[in-house]
Design a protein around this motif. Structure first.
Motif, mmCIF file in Angstrom:
data_model
loop_
_atom_site.group_PDB
_atom_site.id
_atom_site.type_symbol
_atom_site.label_atom_id
_atom_site.label_comp_id
_atom_site.label_asym_id
_atom_site.label_seq_id
_atom_site.Cartn_x
_atom_site.Cartn_y
_atom_site.Cartn_z
ATOM 1 N N SER A 39 10.938 -42.898 -37.466
ATOM 2 C CA SER A 39 9.510 -42.984 -37.131
ATOM 3 C C SER A 39 9.221 -42.139 -35.894
ATOM 4 O O SER A 39 10.124 -41.699 -35.183
ATOM 5 C CB SER A 39 9.132 -44.436 -36.848
ATOM 6 O OG SER A 39 9.776 -44.892 -35.658
ATOM 7 N N ASN A 40 7.929 -41.940 -35.608
ATOM 8 C CA ASN A 40 7.542 -41.197 -34.403
ATOM 9 C C ASN A 40 8.041 -41.895 -33.141
ATOM 10 O O ASN A 40 8.440 -41.241 -32.174
ATOM 11 C CB ASN A 40 6.020 -41.028 -34.355
ATOM 12 C CG ASN A 40 5.520 -40.025 -35.369
ATOM 13 O OD1 ASN A 40 6.245 -39.092 -35.742
ATOM 14 N ND2 ASN A 40 4.296 -40.192 -35.822
ATOM 15 N N VAL A 41 8.006 -43.224 -33.167
ATOM 16 C CA VAL A 41 8.489 -43.983 -32.006
ATOM 17 C C VAL A 41 9.976 -43.698 -31.797
ATOM 18 O O VAL A 41 10.434 -43.480 -30.658
ATOM 19 C CB VAL A 41 8.246 -45.492 -32.195
ATOM 20 C CG1 VAL A 41 8.956 -46.306 -31.109
ATOM 21 C CG2 VAL A 41 6.741 -45.788 -32.175
ATOM 22 N N GLU A 42 10.755 -43.686 -32.867
ATOM 23 C CA GLU A 42 12.191 -43.428 -32.758
ATOM 24 C C GLU A 42 12.467 -41.995 -32.292
ATOM 25 O O GLU A 42 13.378 -41.750 -31.493
ATOM 26 C CB GLU A 42 12.867 -43.710 -34.098
ATOM 27 C CG GLU A 42 12.915 -45.199 -34.429
ATOM 28 C CD GLU A 42 13.322 -45.483 -35.861
ATOM 29 O OE1 GLU A 42 14.097 -46.417 -36.083
ATOM 30 O OE2 GLU A 42 12.871 -44.756 -36.774
ATOM 31 N N ILE A 43 11.683 -41.050 -32.788
ATOM 32 C CA ILE A 43 11.837 -39.657 -32.350
ATOM 33 C C ILE A 43 11.577 -39.554 -30.849
ATOM 34 O O ILE A 43 12.373 -38.962 -30.097
ATOM 35 C CB ILE A 43 10.875 -38.732 -33.125
ATOM 36 C CG1 ILE A 43 11.245 -38.694 -34.602
ATOM 37 C CG2 ILE A 43 10.896 -37.323 -32.530
ATOM 38 C CD1 ILE A 43 10.209 -38.036 -35.481
ATOM 39 N N ASN A 44 10.470 -40.137 -30.399
ATOM 40 C CA ASN A 44 10.135 -40.079 -28.968
ATOM 41 C C ASN A 44 11.189 -40.770 -28.111
ATOM 42 O O ASN A 44 11.541 -40.297 -27.015
ATOM 43 C CB ASN A 44 8.766 -40.709 -28.723
ATOM 44 C CG ASN A 44 7.632 -39.864 -29.258
ATOM 45 O OD1 ASN A 44 7.732 -38.636 -29.312
ATOM 46 N ND2 ASN A 44 6.544 -40.501 -29.671
ATOM 47 N N THR A 45 11.700 -41.880 -28.607
ATOM 48 C CA THR A 45 12.735 -42.600 -27.850
ATOM 49 C C THR A 45 14.005 -41.769 -27.753
ATOM 50 O O THR A 45 14.636 -41.680 -26.688
ATOM 51 C CB THR A 45 13.044 -43.954 -28.516
ATOM 52 O OG1 THR A 45 11.838 -44.727 -28.585
ATOM 53 C CG2 THR A 45 14.080 -44.726 -27.709
ATOM 54 N N ALA A 46 14.393 -41.127 -28.862
ATOM 55 C CA ALA A 46 15.602 -40.297 -28.861
ATOM 56 C C ALA A 46 15.468 -39.134 -27.883
ATOM 57 O O ALA A 46 16.406 -38.835 -27.119
ATOM 58 C CB ALA A 46 15.887 -39.777 -30.266
ATOM 59 N N VAL A 47 14.310 -38.484 -27.885
ATOM 60 C CA VAL A 47 14.114 -37.353 -26.975
ATOM 61 C C VAL A 47 14.058 -37.836 -25.527
ATOM 62 O O VAL A 47 14.599 -37.194 -24.618
ATOM 63 C CB VAL A 47 12.846 -36.566 -27.341
ATOM 64 C CG1 VAL A 47 12.615 -35.435 -26.341
ATOM 65 C CG2 VAL A 47 12.948 -35.992 -28.750
ATOM 66 N N GLY A 48 13.424 -38.988 -25.315
ATOM 67 C CA GLY A 48 13.382 -39.554 -23.970
ATOM 68 C C GLY A 48 14.765 -39.874 -23.439
ATOM 69 O O GLY A 48 15.093 -39.576 -22.273
ATOM 70 N N LEU A 49 15.599 -40.473 -24.282
ATOM 71 C CA LEU A 49 16.973 -40.766 -23.884
ATOM 72 C C LEU A 49 17.754 -39.483 -23.591
ATOM 73 O O LEU A 49 18.517 -39.410 -22.620
ATOM 74 C CB LEU A 49 17.687 -41.549 -24.990
ATOM 75 C CG LEU A 49 17.328 -43.030 -25.149
ATOM 76 C CD1 LEU A 49 17.955 -43.588 -26.433
ATOM 77 C CD2 LEU A 49 17.799 -43.829 -23.940
ATOM 78 N N ALA A 50 17.544 -38.473 -24.431
ATOM 79 C CA ALA A 50 18.249 -37.203 -24.231
ATOM 80 C C ALA A 50 17.827 -36.543 -22.923
ATOM 81 O O ALA A 50 18.661 -35.971 -22.203
ATOM 82 C CB ALA A 50 17.974 -36.267 -25.406
ATOM 83 N N THR A 51 16.538 -36.628 -22.611
ATOM 84 C CA THR A 51 16.030 -36.033 -21.371
ATOM 85 C C THR A 51 16.653 -36.694 -20.154
ATOM 86 O O THR A 51 17.057 -36.020 -19.189
ATOM 87 C CB THR A 51 14.498 -36.139 -21.316
ATOM 88 O OG1 THR A 51 13.934 -35.468 -22.467
ATOM 89 C CG2 THR A 51 13.936 -35.521 -20.052
#
Length: 525
Positions: A39-51
């Motif tokens: 989902s979009n929420v999961e995508i944003n969370t993954a990128v946030g964690l990576a950042t």
């Protein structure tokens, strides 16, 4: 265990509403596993964690990063037969291919670990200050490569291991100090999840920060588009079609902050055959190229899809021999019904072009999802006049072009699109006598081969796997071999910086012991 969920960092998650299954092409049935799209929420969370992870991971010692990469390889091997069986069930490829590709994947990871510990890949360069220089003093300037940030990697259809979840793009990006978010290929999502679990376990066991790796499922284009457009993503790695690669390239270039897309795309890998190869070893090369064309059902980016020779009895005999060899090789299973459909439509379309003639075709009935290999021929003038004939057909297919003379052959090469490889069959005298033809071929490829087949890409420092567009989006880089790490780094210069605050690679004492460029000379001092 295969869950069908996404890895958002080290957490399994399934918040999306859409689901899909993978397909077993040998059994011609869907596999039982069901996967939830990110989902979009999961995508944003993954990128946030990576950042967040990037802030720490980029400064992790080279020895700890190397340990991480080697542990990934160990954990992939520990998956054992489950990984091999899953690979076969999702790809239709044989077990031997799965085992070999697993070994290549592990070897790549260990090669990047060795590269990190050797250390010279950062290209450290130091020009010492000259305060007494006239007419103006010279500053102290030092430069090295530093990681870009979070990278989006797209798994490829034809290499479920070596070019996918823990493949060359992921291994090189992690080695560079960049977190990776993989958009798993929908044709082998279960294989991807198993490998992702190995990466997550390796990160936890070696103390690598959470978020350095995530694995997202998707059967469509939306998740990939969201990743590429996300401002937290700093570069993209892709292996696939020209259409897919150029769509990502266009999106990335239109962002508020454009980012590089390193895409390996289409290639027909031209082969030039000189008279000596036809007269002295025509039967040998017919067998060799029949095997190369059909290897892995032709599902290699280095498949020899174009053969060029001079008109005459020798070429005609070779065509007959190659056609015969093609007809007696047992066909192989393709990766998916959609790939077989694309292959069948592509070969039918090219076979209907004006002036083409089928010279070899597997005529017997085949099982579902098995490809019937084909070779066709056309004259040089018709090939030059018809851009359709230049298109890649992904599968066991090749087109033989009969050139009326060397001038026509040179002209075809001059106007050919960029390719991953070019091959030359002949002898040394012919190389010397046909310098212009060799030069024209070299100008269009990333790797030029003498008396060999293009299939089979050795993973070593000297390998170049990339070429002029559309073979790849940037011909200066490779996606195979340890030099692939340079895609995920950028140069930074430090001017008049306090020595004790410089990165280790640039300090006066060279604590890492790496090769550096010091005042214009390479040294380990």
């Amino acid at each position: 265990m295969i869950t069908g969920k996404n890895y958002i960092g080290n957490t399994l998650s399934s918040q999306g509403n859409q689901s899909f299954k993978t397909f077993n092409p040998r059994g011609n049935v869907e596999n039982n596993w069901e996967f939830r799209e990110a989902s979009n929420v999961e995508i944003n969370t993954a990128v946030g964690l990576a950042t967040e992870a990037f802030k720490e991971y980029k400064n992790v010692s080279v020895h700890k990063k190397a340990q991480f990469l080697r542990t990934i390889a160990t954990e992939i091997e520990a998956l054992g037969q489950e990984l091999i069986d899953t690979y076969v069930a999702e790809s239709g490829l044989p077990e031997g291919r799965a085992i070999g590709e697993r070994g290549r994947t592990m070897g790549q990871l260990r090669a990047f670990a060795d590269l990190l510990e050797e250390g010279s890949w950062v290209e450290a360069s130091i020009d010492m200050a000259q305060p007494d220089r006239a007419p103006m003093p010279k500053s102290d300037i030092r430069k090295m490569l530093v990681p870009l940030g979070p990278i989006a990697v797209f798994g490829s259809s034809n290499f479920p291991l070596a070019f996918s979840t823990a493949g060359g793009d992921t291994a090189s990006a992690l080695a560079a100090g960049c977190p990776v978010i993989v958009k798993s290929h929908p044709m082998h999502a279960a294989t991807g999840e198993l490998v992702a679990s190995a990466i997550i376990k390796a990160a936890e066991d070696t103390g690598i920060p959470n978020g350095v790796f995530s694995n997202l499922n998707s059967s469509g284009v939306e998740v990939g588009q969201s990743l590429v457009m996300h401002p937290g993503i700093k570069a993209v790695g892709f292996t696939g079609s020209i259409k897919g690669g150029m769509a990502l390239y266009k999106m990335a270039s239109e962002r508020e902050e454009p980012i590089p897309v390193f895409a390996e795309m289409g290639s027909i890998n031209p082969v030039v055959i000189f008279p000596s190869a036809l007269n002295e070893k025509g039967d040998f090369w017919a067998k060799q190229y029949a095997g190369s064309i059909t290897l892995g059902a032709g599902q290699f980016c280095t498949n020899p899809g174009l053969i060029l020779g001079m008109e005459g009895a020798a070429l005609d005999k070779f065509i007959t021999l190659l056609g015969h060899e093609i007809e007696i090789i047992e066909p192989s299973c393709m990766l998916h019904p959609n790939i077989l459909k694309g292959y069948s439509e592509g070969t039918d379309h090219l076979s209907k072009q004006e002036g083409t003639k089928v010279v070899g075709y597997y005529k017997k009935e085949v099982a579902p999802n098995y490809a019937q290999q084909k070779v066709i021929t056309v004259k040089g003038a018709q090939f030059s006049a018809n851009p359709t004939l230049h298109r890649e057909v992904f599968g066991p297919f090749s087109l033989i072009v009969k050139c009326k003379d060397k001038r026509e052959l040179r002209n075809i090469l001059d106007h050919l699109e960029g390719q991953l490889t070019g091959s030359v069959l002949g002898n040394r005298e012919e190389l010397e006598q046909n310098h212009e033809i060799i030069e024209a071929l070299t100008n269009r490829v990333g790797r030029i081969i003498f008396n060999g087949v293009p299939t089979g890409v050795e993973v070593c420092p000297s390998m170049q796997h990339g070429g002029p567009f559309p073979a790849s989006s940037d011909s200066r880089f490779t996606s195979v071999g340890v030099s692939a790490i340079k895609r995920w780094a950028r140069p930074v210069a430090f001017q008049d910086w306090p020595n004790e605050l410089l990165p280790e690679a640039l300090k006066d004492t060279n604590p890492l012991g790496i090769t550096r460029l010091l005042n214009g000379k390479h040294t380990n001092n």
